[in-house]
Scaffold this active site. Sequence first.
Site, PDB file in Angstrom:
ATOM      1  N   ARG A  63      10.888  16.856 -21.644  1.00  0.00           N
ATOM      2  CA  ARG A  63      11.513  17.980 -20.941  1.00  0.00           C
ATOM      3  C   ARG A  63      12.912  18.240 -21.488  1.00  0.00           C
ATOM      4  O   ARG A  63      13.352  19.391 -21.583  1.00  0.00           O
ATOM      5  CB  ARG A  63      11.557  17.702 -19.435  1.00  0.00           C
ATOM      6  N   LYS A 107      16.513  22.164 -17.422  1.00  0.00           N
ATOM      7  CA  LYS A 107      17.267  21.364 -16.450  1.00  0.00           C
ATOM      8  C   LYS A 107      18.707  21.346 -16.929  1.00  0.00           C
ATOM      9  O   LYS A 107      19.064  20.580 -17.819  1.00  0.00           O
ATOM     10  CB  LYS A 107      16.678  19.956 -16.402  1.00  0.00           C
ATOM     11  N   GLU A 151      11.335  27.028  -5.265  1.00  0.00           N
ATOM     12  CA  GLU A 151      11.682  25.611  -5.046  1.00  0.00           C
ATOM     13  C   GLU A 151      13.018  25.534  -4.333  1.00  0.00           C
ATOM     14  O   GLU A 151      13.537  26.533  -3.855  1.00  0.00           O
ATOM     15  CB  GLU A 151      11.686  24.855  -6.378  1.00  0.00           C
TER      16      GLU A 151
HETATM   17  C1  LIG Z   1      15.210  17.685 -11.687  1.00  0.00           C
HETATM   18  C2  LIG Z   1      14.749  18.837 -10.883  1.00  0.00           C
HETATM   19  C3  LIG Z   1      13.597  18.755 -10.077  1.00  0.00           C
HETATM   20  C4  LIG Z   1      12.812  17.472  -9.906  1.00  0.00           C
HETATM   21  O1  LIG Z   1      12.167  17.051 -11.072  1.00  0.00           O
HETATM   22  P1  LIG Z   1      11.739  15.525 -11.292  1.00  0.00           P
HETATM   23  O2  LIG Z   1      11.241  15.491 -12.679  1.00  0.00           O
HETATM   24  O3  LIG Z   1      10.656  15.232 -10.314  1.00  0.00           O
HETATM   25  O4  LIG Z   1      12.938  14.702 -11.057  1.00  0.00           O
HETATM   26  C5  LIG Z   1      13.192  19.896  -9.405  1.00  0.00           C
HETATM   27  N1  LIG Z   1      13.891  21.062  -9.483  1.00  0.00           N
HETATM   28  C6  LIG Z   1      15.007  21.166 -10.232  1.00  0.00           C
HETATM   29  C7  LIG Z   1      15.721  22.468 -10.288  1.00  0.00           C
HETATM   30  C8  LIG Z   1      15.467  20.065 -10.963  1.00  0.00           C
HETATM   31  O5  LIG Z   1      16.584  20.180 -11.695  1.00  0.00           O
END
Ligand SMILES: *Cc1c(COP(=O)(O)O)cnc(C)c1O
Length: 340
Positions: free
Chosen positions: A81, A183, A219
């Site tokens: 990722r 991210k 989300e």
């Molecule tokens: C990191 C993150 C998540 C959760 O992802 P994981 O891989 O399960 O830790 C969900 N939404 C956002 C916006 C994130 O930055």
Amino acid sequence: MKKDINWKELGFQYIKTDYRFLSEFKNGAWDEGRLIEDDKVVLNESAGVLQYAQTCFEGLKAYTTVDNKIVTFRPDMNGQRMIDSCSYLEMPVFDKEKFIEAVRKTVKANEGYVPPYGFGASLYIRPYMFGSNAVIGVKPADEYQFRIFTTPVGPYFKSGAKPIVIRISDFDRAAPKGTGHIKAGLNYAMSLHAIVDAHNKGFAENMYLDSATRTKVEETGGANFIFIDKNNTVVTPKSNSILPSITRRSLMYVAEHYLGLKTEEREVYVNELSDFKECALTGTAAVLSPVGIINDHGKEIKMPSGMDDMGEITKKLYETLVGIQLGTIKAPDGWIYEIK
Ligand SMILES: *Cc1c(COP(=O)(O)O)cnc(C)c1O
């Protein structure tokens, strides 16, 4: 030797640990990388990260298992990722195998900070990358740093297993079309106003909707949603502006292959929220945190699982995932990466 830390009382806060990893990208190549002790980053005032926010990050955890090993959970997924985030942000990619090795080295060096088994705590691992040389015209930097620091953490939400209250937000999650998979701090910076506003009004989190129609669930700021419908199907929203949570993808697998539940990744509409039995937030930090009430502009959508405990299916999902991470339940091949 374990550090003298009150593991039981740990929240989700930064605690400085002894070592961090640093690798530098110059003249088109990454150096070997090394562990360092200095927690300060010294940069030029015009560094790409400071002026144009050229930076992204990852988050994963190291655990002490029931048989006293130190492990991480699916670090290859974080490595991949981060490659995806770097590619879109015009940053050089950091090789996945080198990423995993750097995580291993950093955790091992900070072994004394990995919480022992049984406290519900873990060592949070934060890999990140940023443009480090001076840029003033709008363009990607030429030099970069890839770093990893670690910090021991407890639960993200103070309530623990108690469901939280969230609200449907009029603000958008700051992920422009097609960039939901990145991210990056820039998305978080643009969500700070929404989260402070939510907290000021008594809500733990925002439920962001799709910005085009404002009818579909996306989300929260840092976690994905899962819902349980009347037939015990595990439902999660499908959208290209959602960050693909590794925890959520793992839980969907657990639901299907460990618990024999039906799963659906599909569009989830606001007007069907009241039909669900359970709702929870999922991510590395949140793990699986139950939601009790979703406030829709003053109208309360109460999840029948109540405000006292996790819903039945959420609890099964949570216990199975945590069991896999802590070594009490056999993991699917490749999910658990042993550090020591
Ligand atoms: C990191 C993150 C998540 C959760 O992802 P994981 O891989 O399960 O830790 C969900 N939404 C956002 C916006 C994130 O930055």
